[in-house]
Design a protein around this motif. Structure first.
Motif, PDB file in Angstrom:
ATOM      1  N   ARG A 190       0.809  -1.209   0.000  1.00 36.36           N
ATOM      2  CA  ARG A 190       0.000   0.000   0.000  1.00 36.36           C
ATOM      3  C   ARG A 190       0.844   1.259   0.000  1.00 36.36           C
ATOM      4  N   SER A 246       0.252   5.738   0.204  1.00 37.41           N
ATOM      5  CA  SER A 246      -0.763   6.647   0.738  1.00 37.41           C
ATOM      6  C   SER A 246      -1.835   6.901  -0.324  1.00 37.41           C
ATOM      7  N   ALA A 247      -3.011   7.290   0.148  1.00 32.44           N
ATOM      8  CA  ALA A 247      -4.108   7.576  -0.779  1.00 32.44           C
ATOM      9  C   ALA A 247      -3.716   8.723  -1.714  1.00 32.44           C
ATOM     10  N   GLU A 248      -3.012   9.711  -1.187  1.00 33.18           N
ATOM     11  CA  GLU A 248      -2.589  10.854  -2.021  1.00 33.18           C
ATOM     12  C   GLU A 248      -1.624  10.393  -3.107  1.00 33.18           C
ATOM     13  N   GLU A 297      -1.462   7.360  -4.361  1.00 28.78           N
ATOM     14  CA  GLU A 297      -2.262   6.583  -5.304  1.00 28.78           C
ATOM     15  C   GLU A 297      -2.971   7.526  -6.276  1.00 28.78           C
ATOM     16  N   LEU A 298      -3.599   8.563  -5.720  1.00 28.36           N
ATOM     17  CA  LEU A 298      -4.309   9.534  -6.564  1.00 28.36           C
ATOM     18  C   LEU A 298      -3.349  10.190  -7.555  1.00 28.36           C
ATOM     19  N   SER A 316     -11.273   7.416  -9.678  1.00 29.08           N
ATOM     20  CA  SER A 316     -10.405   8.063  -8.682  1.00 29.08           C
ATOM     21  C   SER A 316     -11.247   8.650  -7.557  1.00 29.08           C
ATOM     22  N   TYR A 371     -12.728   5.362  -5.651  1.00 28.24           N
ATOM     23  CA  TYR A 371     -11.772   4.471  -4.967  1.00 28.24           C
ATOM     24  C   TYR A 371     -10.846   5.236  -4.016  1.00 28.24           C
ATOM     25  N   GLN A 372     -10.268   6.343  -4.488  1.00 25.61           N
ATOM     26  CA  GLN A 372      -9.406   7.092  -3.582  1.00 25.61           C
ATOM     27  C   GLN A 372     -10.263   7.849  -2.567  1.00 25.61           C
ATOM     28  N   ARG A 395     -10.796   5.731   0.305  1.00 28.89           N
ATOM     29  CA  ARG A 395      -9.632   5.679   1.217  1.00 28.89           C
ATOM     30  C   ARG A 395      -9.530   6.956   2.050  1.00 28.89           C
ATOM     31  N   LEU A 450     -10.004  10.321   0.909  1.00 30.05           N
ATOM     32  CA  LEU A 450      -9.862  11.613   0.246  1.00 30.05           C
ATOM     33  C   LEU A 450     -11.259  12.156  -0.087  1.00 30.05           C
ATOM     34  N   ILE A 493     -11.670  15.642  -5.787  1.00 29.98           N
ATOM     35  CA  ILE A 493     -11.100  14.881  -6.910  1.00 29.98           C
ATOM     36  C   ILE A 493     -11.900  15.169  -8.186  1.00 29.98           C
TER      37      ILE A 493
END
Ligand code: TYD
Length: 205
Positions: free
Chosen positions: A62, A64-66, A68-69, A103, A106-107, A110, A112, A117
């Protein structure tokens, strides 16, 4: 950004196992048989950021969500520039498996802010003419993924997380965003999708 008066930009969205890939393939065949020039494409796009995402999904590691984005937005920048924009400019129909709504969902799931987004994506990327959300309960989607024996992607395919993803998807309200019940037989779902796309194609003429 507006893409009207150019080609037609159709996006498929949905939780894992909602039947997107099957329905995208059927839609592409159907449009092609109708004499349209169709470009079939998907995210993650085949580029450096896309490869990092696939690697992460496979390994289960994994970030971080950021982060990933950032990777998803990076692959999207290239995808839009290299594939989507040129096809639309040439008057073609683009059928895209996942886009920035993934995005946001899914993000967003997590932690965000999905609204942020969407806002940032709308400012940067072309707006689709039509988004088809294949709406299916996440547990049904995961059952389908398991039954086809596809390799698990534990990073993305967690039931609780997918419930959150589905909830965010269902909160989207855009005039171009259509929710389609994906729990039925493949043929029946395909027929509903074709009906919706026919109506949009009619508007173009
Ligand atoms: P993929 O193997 O393409 O899944 P599927 O065939 O179900 O579409 O992997 C994409 C995964 O990446 C999927 O679980 C959703 C996730 N994803 C995001 O989290 N954010 C995004 O912006 C995109 C495009 C995909």
């Amino acid at each position: 950004m507006n893409t009207r008066a150019r080609g037609l930009f159709i996006v498929f969205e949905g939780v894992d196992g909602s039947g997107k890939s099957t329905q995208v393939a059927r839609m592409v065949r159907w449009l092609g048989a109708g004499g349209h020039t169709v470009v079939s494409t998907r995210e993650p796009h085949d580029c450096e950021a896309g490869r990092r995402i696939r690697e992460m999904a496979r390994s289960g590691e994994r970030v971080s969500a950021e982060q990933e984005l950032a990777w998803f937005q990076e692959q999207r920048r290239l995808h839009v520039h290299d594939v989507i924009e040129p096809a639309l400019a040439a008057g073609q129909i683009v059928v895209c498996d996942r886009y920035y709504f993934s995005s946001a969902a899914y993000q967003g799931a997590r932690g965000l802010d999905p609204e942020r987004i969407l806002r940032e994506s709308e400012a940067e990327f072309p707006t689709p003419d039509l988004v088809l959300l294949l709406d299916l309960a996440p547990e049904a989607g995961l059952d389908r993924v398991a039954s086809r024996g596809a390799p698990a992607e534990p990073v993305f395919e967690d039931q609780e997380r997918l419930q959150a993803v589905a909830k965010i998807y269902r909160s989207f309200a855009f005039p171009f965003f259509v929710r389609v019940d994906a729990s039925g037989q493949e043929e029946a779902v395909a027929a509903s999708l074709q009906q919706i796309v026919s109506e949009r194609l009619g508007l173009l003429r």
